[in-house]
Design a protein around this motif. Sequence first.
Motif: not given
Length: 220
Positions: A123-129, A142-146, A162-168, A206-213
């Motif tokens: 899902v992360y790969r898809l969202v990034r694309s 389960i979603r990933l939001l940038g 939940l933070p998917w990036s080290e810090e969101v 979200i300003r920076e990073g990816y959140l797992l929602v």
Amino acid sequence: MRKAFVVAGGAKEEKDFRSLLWSEGEDAEEVVLIGADEGALWLVERGFRPALAVGDFDTVGDEGVRRLKAAGVPVRTFAREKDATDTDLAVEAAREEFRPGVLVVYGGIGTRFDHTLANVHIVYRLVRSGCQAYLADPHNRIRLLGPGVHVLRSAFPFVSLLPWSEEVRGITLRGFRYPLDNASLAWGTSRGISNELLGREGEIRIREGYLLVVESRDTP
């Protein structure tokens, strides 16, 4: 917008799937169903005809493949020893063949945590694309939001972030029981678990990073 459902081998319920299919298909130009191994046979057994079945078919075996072909389903077979899961192969086939703007992996959450986590990575790969994507089963979405502004519409009682990036950073929540204002969430905390929407929708900035929602419920 064309929407695709990849049905995998995890937890599934027909009533939940039909409800999701109806809600996602309401504004779609076309809805495409793709089955990953057992997911393809699950669809056929419930009266659906997937546009494609993909996998090594170690779960359904030769008899399952025969039944798929007898139902008129195109079958794309891979060797059991390969570098990607059946779900991953089905997702890529869906993108290559149908180029959907939205892709839902239904039944991508199951007893194998490694497969479930791998599906979150997909899902992360898809969202990034640039493709809208999420995982779904009877208990979860389960979603990933940038970075950006996202409107979440949900009938689920709980929404965890939940933070998917080290810090969101720069997380602002509106319409939630526990709001945040320009906050940060980092690895190693459970702070974002079990929030709730006050109504049917809320706003996530979200300003920076990816959140797992994760939208969830205890009973289907």
